[in-house]
Design a protein around this motif. Structure first.
Motif, PDB file in Angstrom:
ATOM      1  N   THR A  18       1.002   4.080  -2.966  1.00 48.23           N
ATOM      2  CA  THR A  18       0.796   5.506  -2.718  1.00 48.23           C
ATOM      3  C   THR A  18       1.964   6.324  -3.251  1.00 48.23           C
ATOM      4  O   THR A  18       1.771   7.344  -3.923  1.00 48.23           O
ATOM      5  CB  THR A  18       0.625   5.766  -1.207  1.00 48.23           C
ATOM      6  N   ASN A  24       0.831  -1.206   0.000  1.00 46.87           N
ATOM      7  CA  ASN A  24       0.000   0.000   0.000  1.00 46.87           C
ATOM      8  C   ASN A  24       0.867   1.257   0.000  1.00 46.87           C
ATOM      9  O   ASN A  24       0.546   2.243  -0.671  1.00 46.87           O
ATOM     10  CB  ASN A  24      -0.931   0.004   1.211  1.00 46.87           C
ATOM     11  N   ASN A  71       2.239   7.207  -6.974  1.00 41.65           N
ATOM     12  CA  ASN A  71       1.440   8.313  -7.521  1.00 41.65           C
ATOM     13  C   ASN A  71       2.266   9.592  -7.684  1.00 41.65           C
ATOM     14  O   ASN A  71       1.900  10.479  -8.463  1.00 41.65           O
ATOM     15  CB  ASN A  71       0.244   8.601  -6.607  1.00 41.65           C
TER      16      ASN A  71
END
Length: 252
Positions: A173, A169, A176
């Motif tokens: 993130t 995760n 991005n």
């Protein structure tokens, strides 16, 4: 030179300008490094203000006036939280510049050293309104750097408090804002990089490879790399002066 200590929302910052700085002067948001603080970059601000710019130096999350007395391990484990918070807060600073009447459509630049340079590259993936950027000792590959940091911590015998899903995760993130993934967002922006080839903290090679790929893929002419062969993780005076002259010229 006028230096005022202000708080824009929950962001403590130094606002630096001269009495004769024009209302429509170019603006630079300059971001400090890890375990540093806003006042430690006043020499960068001085060079920019002397050339007519207005400069904003914010304290990063958990730094300066926002220090929470974390030990070295605790703050290191929150490195990417700090970077991502700073990227978000650059957007808040832009909004405050508009609200306070300092931004009326003129050019805005961004720059930073070390963690601030890393954050600057993330901002370039997120904010198309950035007109030029100076990156000192920064690296574009967020995911690559995060994986290297975790490996380094684990090799020293420490356990990173993240399970496999949490790591995934985090990497998702970070991707991005990873400029090596979202290089299209950087095509039009003039970029200046300074990096010591012997940097033991933020390795030089990934930055050099990224710049070479940018130039090749986009025939990008508006990019400068100033590398110093014997320099480590500290910007030389020559690098500081050259980068700030370039940034001021790019925003003129």
């Amino acid at each position: 030179m006028i230096v005022t200590t202000e708080a824009w929302g929950n962001i403590p910052l130094l606002h630096i300008y001269k009495e004769d700085t024009k209302k429509d002067a170019s603006i630079v948001i300059f971001l400090h490094g890890f375990e540093s603080g806003k006042e430690h970059n006043l020499h960068y601000a001085y060079q920019l203000v002397q050339q007519g710019c207005r400069v904003i130096l914010p304290d990063a999350h958990l730094h300066g006036e926002r220090d929470e007395k974390l030990d070295d391990v605790e703050i290191s484990l929150r490195f990417w939280e700090i970077v991502l918070t700073s990227i978000e807060e650059v957007g808040h600073i832009k909004h405050e510049l508009e609200k306070r009447g300092y931004f009326n459509g003129q050019k805005i630049g961004i720059g930073g050293t070390s963690m601030g340079g890393i954050t600057t590259l993330g901002c370039l993936t997120a904010y198309p309104w950035i007109d030029a950027a100076a990156i000192m000792m920064g690296t574009p590959g967020y995911v690559e750097l995060a994986k290297a940091q975790i490996a380094s911590v684990e090799q020293k015998g420490f356990k990173v408090p993240l399970n496999a899903e949490e790591k995934k995760n985090m990497f998702d993130t970070l991707s991005n804002f990873d400029a090596s993934i979202h290089s299209d967002n950087l095509i039009e922006t003039p970029l200046f990089f300074w990096h010591g080839e012997k940097d033991p903290v933020v390795p030089y090679e990934p930055t050099s490879q990224f710049i070479a790929a940018l130039r090749k893929q986009y025939d990008k002419q508006n990019i400068v790399l100033m590398n110093e062969k014997s320099a480590g993780h500290a910007v030389s005076r020559k690098g500081m002066l050259t980068s700030m002259q370039w940034l001021a010229n790019s925003l003129a």
